[in-house]
Design an enzyme around this catalytic site. Sequence first.
Site, PDB file in Angstrom:
ATOM      1  N   SER A 189     -27.200  11.493 -29.228  1.00  0.00           N
ATOM      2  CA  SER A 189     -27.302  12.140 -30.534  1.00  0.00           C
ATOM      3  C   SER A 189     -28.147  13.390 -30.380  1.00  0.00           C
ATOM      4  O   SER A 189     -28.939  13.504 -29.435  1.00  0.00           O
ATOM      5  CB  SER A 189     -27.967  11.174 -31.530  1.00  0.00           C
ATOM      6  OG  SER A 189     -28.378  11.840 -32.702  1.00  0.00           O
ATOM      7  N   TYR A 227     -35.064   6.001 -34.923  1.00  0.00           N
ATOM      8  CA  TYR A 227     -33.765   6.383 -34.376  1.00  0.00           C
ATOM      9  C   TYR A 227     -33.936   7.370 -33.226  1.00  0.00           C
ATOM     10  O   TYR A 227     -33.334   7.207 -32.147  1.00  0.00           O
ATOM     11  CB  TYR A 227     -32.904   6.989 -35.481  1.00  0.00           C
ATOM     12  CG  TYR A 227     -31.493   7.329 -35.043  1.00  0.00           C
ATOM     13  CD1 TYR A 227     -30.546   6.331 -34.875  1.00  0.00           C
ATOM     14  CD2 TYR A 227     -31.112   8.650 -34.807  1.00  0.00           C
ATOM     15  CE1 TYR A 227     -29.252   6.631 -34.471  1.00  0.00           C
ATOM     16  CE2 TYR A 227     -29.827   8.969 -34.413  1.00  0.00           C
ATOM     17  CZ  TYR A 227     -28.907   7.957 -34.246  1.00  0.00           C
ATOM     18  OH  TYR A 227     -27.626   8.261 -33.847  1.00  0.00           O
TER      19      TYR A 227
END
Length: 226
Positions: free
Chosen positions: A128, A141
């Site tokens: 990501s 995250y």
Amino acid sequence: MPTALITGASRGLGAQIARQLAPTHDLLLGGRPSPELDHLATELDGASTFAVELTDYDEVAAAVETISELDVLVHNAGVGSSLEHVSDTPVEEWHHVLEVNLVAVAELTRLLLPALRQAEGHVVFVNSGAGRSAKPRWAPYAASKFGLRALADSLRAEEPTLRVTSVYPGRIDTDMQRELVAIEGRDYDASQFLRPESVAAAVVHAVETPADAHPQDIVLRPTGRG
């Protein structure tokens, strides 16, 4: 044909990766047991399901026993976080996000290393943008994705017969993205996000790169021209 295992394949990006690899690979579709996973296996005639809960390590160990050779492993499964400030994030959130996004990925990789070595295979980590830059309210995250980056880099250094690719997409037009935007309190505009098909194409491009080249890091950002 070579064999590819894709985690998180039941929908979204994982399903698109599966559809684009299907013409050239025998597929193992990873995911929790679900009608969506079974439907995709039926759609992609000849695909098999790898229906396990990735954090049930005994179940995963039993499921991989029959895999003696594996050409491609695509780590796509993952979870988002609740987008709280560090001061408001409970320890349970840290445990959950890191367990799914990092620990389970490391364990599946470890268990499949003999099969990957046998094939001189390719491991793709769908990371990501948060694995390269941490923003406010994204700490658990981002930490999981920074850890995933470290796992990929270490694996690449330790396993010279394997190719290891990290893909760093920006935010993708998926159901999870809709949930995140709702948490952020914004209106959803799909054109501002990457299409799953575009990210899947980058994954497939890495897999199909000729063997004399090692695609290590791929960064994708949305253009807003979708």
